[in-house]
Design an enzyme around this catalytic site. Structure first.
Site, mmCIF file in Angstrom:
data_model
loop_
_atom_site.group_PDB
_atom_site.id
_atom_site.type_symbol
_atom_site.label_atom_id
_atom_site.label_comp_id
_atom_site.label_asym_id
_atom_site.label_seq_id
_atom_site.Cartn_x
_atom_site.Cartn_y
_atom_site.Cartn_z
ATOM 1 N N LYS A 121 7.644 54.976 -47.166
ATOM 2 C CA LYS A 121 7.744 53.532 -47.388
ATOM 3 C C LYS A 121 8.549 52.917 -46.246
ATOM 4 O O LYS A 121 9.763 53.065 -46.175
ATOM 5 C CB LYS A 121 8.396 53.200 -48.726
ATOM 6 N N ALA A 176 10.222 49.770 -44.015
ATOM 7 C CA ALA A 176 10.860 48.504 -44.390
ATOM 8 C C ALA A 176 9.820 47.388 -44.324
ATOM 9 O O ALA A 176 8.981 47.371 -43.411
ATOM 10 C CB ALA A 176 11.999 48.214 -43.427
ATOM 11 N N GLU A 212 21.468 58.179 -46.137
ATOM 12 C CA GLU A 212 22.179 57.680 -44.950
ATOM 13 C C GLU A 212 22.503 56.222 -45.229
ATOM 14 O O GLU A 212 21.628 55.360 -45.145
ATOM 15 C CB GLU A 212 21.285 57.796 -43.703
ATOM 16 N N LEU A 213 23.754 55.935 -45.554
ATOM 17 C CA LEU A 213 24.082 54.616 -46.102
ATOM 18 C C LEU A 213 24.968 53.808 -45.152
ATOM 19 O O LEU A 213 25.024 54.085 -43.972
ATOM 20 C CB LEU A 213 24.704 54.800 -47.490
ATOM 21 N N CYS A 268 24.000 51.374 -38.255
ATOM 22 C CA CYS A 268 25.030 51.827 -39.204
ATOM 23 C C CYS A 268 26.219 52.428 -38.467
ATOM 24 O O CYS A 268 27.300 52.520 -39.033
ATOM 25 C CB CYS A 268 24.472 52.897 -40.127
ATOM 26 N N GLU A 296 30.619 45.111 -43.094
ATOM 27 C CA GLU A 296 29.761 45.663 -42.036
ATOM 28 C C GLU A 296 29.084 44.488 -41.322
ATOM 29 O O GLU A 296 28.327 43.741 -41.942
ATOM 30 C CB GLU A 296 28.728 46.621 -42.632
HETATM 31 C C1 SIN Z 1 21.302 53.963 -37.979
HETATM 32 O O1 SIN Z 1 21.748 52.915 -37.593
HETATM 33 O O2 SIN Z 1 21.067 54.156 -39.177
HETATM 34 C C2 SIN Z 1 20.988 55.133 -37.050
HETATM 35 C C3 SIN Z 1 21.639 55.051 -35.748
HETATM 36 C C4 SIN Z 1 21.464 56.282 -34.888
HETATM 37 O O3 SIN Z 1 20.611 57.149 -35.118
HETATM 38 O O4 SIN Z 1 22.222 56.388 -33.937
#
Ligand code: SIN
Length: 493
Positions: A186, A188, A262-263, A296, A393
């Site tokens: 799925k 985004a 992965e949050l 992230c 964030e």
């Molecule tokens: C992410 O932002 O979720 C991944 C970033 C990365 O792989 O460096």
């Protein structure tokens, strides 16, 4: 402010790449359809089907059956096909980069970098799967021998975010295929076109289409409930917010589905007096501005020690002020738009709130009044702890800097968050680098390095930033079960 715009020829080339995708339509969305927008222009670039939960469950049946056949193929076969996929993705680098830029908004240069990064996961797992982990142990009491081996976990549900529309897909699908699993994918809703193109190219290179079933939908909650409620699904890998991750874990709990999450992140950056100024400015710039800050692992709270702070802020602000803002596929643009209008509103409000509370605006600070979701590369210095930006964030091109005096104070500030994905330390003192890295409560640490992510590294977070790892051999284990055979032995003569 002058925005860089793309040539008509370049725009036409990307339109052609998008119009050839499966499911593409060029009309206003009707019932059970949705539009994909170009964040550089706010214009619709495609209309796609929003599939029902019944359709999703049909795909579960198809991918589950295909996965069982795939699991029975030899490692050499899977490795060879994945190597062919790598070569085919790289051969289509330009087309992939166009599609990424158009729907997500990162510049073409960054999108090309993402194509390489994303494809490298395929190449890594093509090699890694040839070295299956296994073990031999002796029963301490004697009388038996134990063999351990890895088996594919079964059908995987892969839910990807919009910020790295190619890399976050290949980082999941490559180890799934390497391990011998089929997948339901799925993408985004904001960036589904890249996934469609990646899967198309993978099929052209020899991966059976039945193994990778893409479901585009705007009904994410109903989709996840239906797919995770099907006992044939044995694995979920999700990249996205902590809030959604927590809901998915609740759904996964029902059938005890193996979960990788992965949050969210809230990365602290610690720049010490003994850092090399130039190296630190370059490294923090990369950590902040890669992907327009929409990562992230992006530098979120930048703490600079008093002795170097003025020089650092001066040099860093100058670098940020020189960033050229433009449409993602415009020649010479360093920074494209952010993902949508909500992001612009949020960034505007975070900057205003910080300035109201006493932060000093050193570069940028606003959203130009033009079509597209643009926000300037921005620097805030002396951000007070009570400003909202100091604990949230940011996910955009806004650098929030504050100052510290001692290492102990810096570590306390850095770890004062429920998140623990990435952290950064800049110092030329090896002892300090290792001591600080050891004490940061994060899954990964960049030491004098603004881009620590790597295919050979186990990417993942501590605390509320997630569970499990992606990349490296640890990423393959996420799609495997450990089994053992305990073989009874008796003496022979
Ligand atoms: C992410 O932002 O979720 C991944 C970033 C990365 O792989 O460096």
């Amino acid at each position: 402010m002058k925005l860089l715009t793309p040539s008509a020829q370049r725009a036409a080339a990307s339109d052609a790449a998008i119009a050839s995708l499966p499911g593409f339509a060029n009309h206003e969305p009707r019932a059970h359809e949705f539009a994909v927008l170009d964040p550089s222009t706010e214009q619709r670039i495609a209309t796609l089907p929003s599939y029902s939960t019944e359709y999703a469950v049909e795909q579960v049946a198809i991918a589950d059956e295909a996965g069982r056949a795939w699991a029975a193929t030899t490692p050499r076969h899977r490795s060879d096909v994945l190597h062919d996929v790598y070569a085919h993705l790289i051969a289509n680098r330009g087309r992939l980069a166009y599609v990424i830029s158009r729907e997500m908004g990162k510049t073409l240069a960054e999108a090309e970098g993402e194509v390489q990064y994303a494809s490298d996961y395929v190449r890594w797992y093509a090699d890694e799967l040839l070295r299956p982990a296994g073990g031999y142990r002796e029963n301490p009491a004697g009388g038996s021998t134990i063999l351990t081996k890895r088996a594919p976990v079964g059908l995987a549900l892969l839910i990807a975010p919009w910020n790295f529309p190619m890399a976050m897909i290949t980082r999941k699908i490559a180890p799934a295929l390497a391990a011998g699993c089929g997948s339901i994918i799925k993408p985004a809703g904001l960036t589904p076109l890249t996934t469609l193109l990646v899967v198309e190219l993978m099929a052209e290179a020899g991966i059976p289409r039945e193994l990778m079933r893409v479901v585009t939908t705007t009904a994410s909650g109903a989709f996840s409930e239906a797919v995770l409620g099907d006992p044939r699904v044995r694995k979920i890998s999700f990249t996205g917010s902590t809030e959604v991750g927590s809901t998915l874990m609740e759904l996964a709990a029902k059938n005890i589905v193996k979960s990788s999450m992965e949050l969210g992140g809230n990365a602290p950056v610690l720049v010490f007096d003994d850092a090399d100024l130039e190296r630190a400015v370059e490294g923090v710039f990369l950590a902040k501005m890669r992907n327009g800050g929409q990562s992230c692992v992006a530098a979120n709270r930048i703490f600079v020690q008093d002795g170097i702070a003025d020089a650092f802020v001066e040099a860093f602000s100058e670098k940020m002020a020189n960033v050229r803002l433009g449409a993602a596929i415009a020649e010479g643009a360093d920074l494209g738009p952010v993902i949508d209008g909500r992001a612009v509103t949020r960034l505007t409000s975070l900057v205003e709130n910080a300035v109201d509370l006493g932060a000093e605006l050193r570069a940028g600070g606003s959203a130009p009044e033009v079509p597209g979701y643009f926000f300037e590369a921005t620097v805030l210095d002396r951000v007070p702890a009570e400003a909202e930006i100091a604990s949230t964030e940011i996910f955009g091109p806004v650098a929030a800097i504050s100052r510290f005096s001692t290492q102990a104070e810096a570590l306390e500030l850095a770890n004062a968050t429920p998140f623990g994905l990435s952290g950064y330390v800049f110092t030329e003192n090896l002892d300090r680098a290792l001591n600080v890295a050891d004490q940061l409560e994060t899954g990964l640490v960049g030491v004098n390095n603004g881009v620590p992510s790597n295919v050979a590294a186990p990417f993942g977070g501590m605390k509320q930033s997630g569970l499990g790892r992606e990349g490296s051999h640890e990423g393959l284990e996420e799609y495997q079960e450990i089994r053992f055979y305990n073989i009874a032995r008796r003496d022979t003569v």
